[in-house]
Design an enzyme around this catalytic site. Structure first.
Site, mmCIF file in Angstrom:
data_model
loop_
_atom_site.group_PDB
_atom_site.id
_atom_site.type_symbol
_atom_site.label_atom_id
_atom_site.label_comp_id
_atom_site.label_asym_id
_atom_site.label_seq_id
_atom_site.Cartn_x
_atom_site.Cartn_y
_atom_site.Cartn_z
ATOM 1 N N CYS A 30 -33.393 -60.354 -56.397
ATOM 2 C CA CYS A 30 -32.039 -60.985 -57.103
ATOM 3 C C CYS A 30 -32.385 -62.094 -57.688
ATOM 4 O O CYS A 30 -32.667 -63.202 -57.060
ATOM 5 C CB CYS A 30 -31.151 -61.001 -56.088
ATOM 6 S SG CYS A 30 -29.648 -61.964 -56.697
ATOM 7 N N CYS A 33 -30.169 -65.068 -56.732
ATOM 8 C CA CYS A 33 -30.303 -65.551 -55.209
ATOM 9 C C CYS A 33 -31.494 -66.402 -55.368
ATOM 10 O O CYS A 33 -31.454 -67.512 -54.456
ATOM 11 C CB CYS A 33 -30.753 -64.277 -54.458
ATOM 12 S SG CYS A 33 -29.523 -62.777 -54.438
#
Length: 105
Positions: A30, A33
């Site tokens: 991600c 993230c």
């Protein structure tokens, strides 16, 4: 560094904590993230001893991500006395996380 939290340690580390807890639900693949990760690590260092700051890899640990309705990552949940008292979905500035902790201290 933020604490690595797993499904096996979540209850002990997060739900039974006597301090505020910030949990970053993330995954290695991600992109957003990876932007939030270093910020969470900074917050962990700054609040060491005052709050618990950890990360849950949702690919390896899905139980509590599902329990708390984490559908998008990164999602950062703030816990106080085992209850969710804050939720931030997506990338946010560091102040968002520190303000959430400060409000509980």
């Amino acid at each position: 560094m933020a604490l690595a939290i797993t499904d096996a340690t979540f209850e002990e580390v997060v739900l039974k904590s006597d301090k505020p807890v910030v949990v970053d639900f993330w995954a290695a693949w991600c992109g957003p993230c990876r932007m939030v990760g270093p910020v969470i690590d900074e917050v962990a260092s700054e609040y060491e001893g005052k709050a618990v700051v950890g990360k849950v890899d949702v690919d390896a640990n899905q139980e509590f991500a599902a329990k708390y309705g984490v559908r998008n990552i990164p999602t950062v949940l703030v816990f106080q006395n085992g209850e969710v008292v804050g939720r931030q979905v997506g990338v946010a500035p560091k102040k968002t996380y520190t303000d959430a902790i400060d409000a509980l201290l």
